[in-house]
Design an enzyme around this catalytic site. Sequence first.
Site, short mmCIF file in Angstrom:
data_model
loop_
_atom_site.label_atom_id
_atom_site.label_comp_id
_atom_site.label_asym_id
_atom_site.label_seq_id
_atom_site.Cartn_x
_atom_site.Cartn_y
_atom_site.Cartn_z
N TYR A 144 0.85 -1.19 0.00
CA TYR A 144 0.00 0.00 0.00
C TYR A 144 0.88 1.24 0.00
O TYR A 144 1.84 1.33 0.77
CB TYR A 144 -0.90 0.00 1.24
CG TYR A 144 -1.83 1.19 1.33
CD1 TYR A 144 -2.90 1.32 0.44
CD2 TYR A 144 -1.65 2.17 2.30
CE1 TYR A 144 -3.76 2.41 0.53
CE2 TYR A 144 -2.51 3.26 2.39
CZ TYR A 144 -3.56 3.38 1.50
OH TYR A 144 -4.42 4.45 1.60
N ASP A 239 9.30 2.62 0.19
CA ASP A 239 8.23 3.30 0.91
C ASP A 239 8.35 2.91 2.38
O ASP A 239 7.94 1.83 2.78
CB ASP A 239 6.87 2.91 0.33
CG ASP A 239 5.73 3.64 1.03
OD1 ASP A 239 5.99 4.33 2.04
OD2 ASP A 239 4.57 3.49 0.58
N LYS A 267 3.84 8.89 8.93
CA LYS A 267 3.51 8.33 10.24
C LYS A 267 4.42 8.86 11.36
O LYS A 267 4.22 9.98 11.81
CB LYS A 267 3.45 6.81 10.14
CG LYS A 267 2.33 6.42 9.14
CD LYS A 267 1.91 5.00 9.13
CE LYS A 267 0.63 4.85 8.32
NZ LYS A 267 0.74 4.13 7.08
C1 LIG Z 1 0.11 4.62 5.68
C2 LIG Z 1 0.92 4.38 4.48
C3 LIG Z 1 0.89 5.23 3.36
C4 LIG Z 1 -0.09 6.37 3.25
O1 LIG Z 1 0.13 7.35 4.18
P1 LIG Z 1 -1.08 8.39 4.52
O2 LIG Z 1 -0.46 9.34 5.47
O3 LIG Z 1 -2.19 7.56 5.07
O4 LIG Z 1 -1.45 9.02 3.23
C5 LIG Z 1 1.78 5.00 2.34
N1 LIG Z 1 2.63 3.97 2.37
C6 LIG Z 1 2.69 3.12 3.41
C7 LIG Z 1 3.68 2.01 3.41
C8 LIG Z 1 1.82 3.28 4.49
O5 LIG Z 1 1.85 2.41 5.49
#
Ligand SMILES: *Cc1c(COP(=O)(O)O)cnc(C)c1O
Length: 430
Positions: A144, A239, A267
């Site tokens: 994701y 990511d 985060k």
């Molecule tokens: C949470 C998450 C996102 C998206 O971040 P948001 O602040 O919710 O837009 C992207 N990549 C990873 C791996 C994530 O866990």
Amino acid sequence: MIISESKRLFEKAQNFIPGGVNSPVRAFRAVGGDPLFIKKADGAFIYDEDDNAYIELINSWGPMILGHNHPLIREAVIKAMENGTSFGAPTAREVEIAELIVSMVPSVEKVRMVNSGTEATMSAIRVARGYTGRDKFIKMEGHYHGHGDSFLIAAGSGAMTMGNPDSPGVTKGTAKDTLLAPYNNLEAIEKLISANKGEIAALILEPVPGNMGLCLPMPGYLQGLRDICTREGIILIFDEVMTGFRLAKGGAQELFGVTPDMTTLGKIIGGGMPVGAYGGKKEIMDFVSPVGPVYQGGTLSGNPIAMAAGLGMLHYLNDHPEVYTRLNEIGMQLSSGFASINQKLGVDYTINQLGSMYSLFFTSGNVTDFDSAKMSDTALFGKYFQAMLRRGVYLGPSQFESLFLSIALTDEIIERILNAHEESIKEILG
Ligand SMILES: *Cc1c(COP(=O)(O)O)cnc(C)c1O
């Protein structure tokens, strides 16, 4: 009958907010029941509107690695507020946090702050495309990267086809530039690349994916990706929105000793405020406007209050390496405790754990990619979730989430979690 305040709010919310929530997973659809509305949180606990306390194992999906309402971050925010909430102009704090991120995250030589993980990944892909002059990129099945159009893509039928839109509103035109590959499979990457020779700008992945439940990279996998991307002139993007500042102060790239070309962060980086960032090699990041041709901006990017919270968090983690030792201990205590209870009670399970991230899958097979994660008994997980919640433990409301531990979990609280787990497994096995 007494109607809980959470239930009353959820019913009202559905009149004014789609599905009553501002992010879909919060609605508890994957586990059944109504979501809790949260009034406050402190340390290892959150409290709902009915004043029930729950032990936190999801921690706002990762940011609260020090536990909720940490005094250091609270005070940094209050102090910053006294000087105004937004200027839309450069500030000293932005320089300080950029310098700190560069010193902590191996791949990052320059960094741009944004307001979410979604913005970070969208921007990183745009920069990689601008830099390479290529259109396509590879993403992994089950990973994701937020809700940007080009990431909401499902695998087409047949291993070599291009992606299909995974949400109405995403066009086929967008989907055709996203190529899907299974995680932990270098051969599939080689095939995709030879079928799209010289057309792939970037390969983006969660180095340790947490969004299909936690999976670990096979030995040599991340280095293998690094070697392929170097050979093919493809920008390797980690990511690390989840894993950054969590698996180590420099994220998964520090832990596994593999340095990507670009990194996306979110985060933890905002200490609970809406913050994301993307960074990487100087020559790539200097493709970003105003110094380079790739446009990316943000009215509230680098917001002074958000930066104050993020700085409080990152300074703490940078100055306290023992945080990671303790988080590893907590992760091991919980996963080994769950394992021995599960074996004793005879439930089919697999636990993937790394440091302060873990997932308990209700399947006896190894979980190494999206297909194996999908073998889990999600109905059983739903029952387990509810059983734990009734015993005062707050988990992520889906089988396909990683849990995020905080240093606020004491040995006594860990004991309570293990007791709740034992009773819950007994209950769901009937
Ligand atoms: C949470 C998450 C996102 C998206 O971040 P948001 O602040 O919710 O837009 C992207 N990549 C990873 C791996 C994530 O866990």
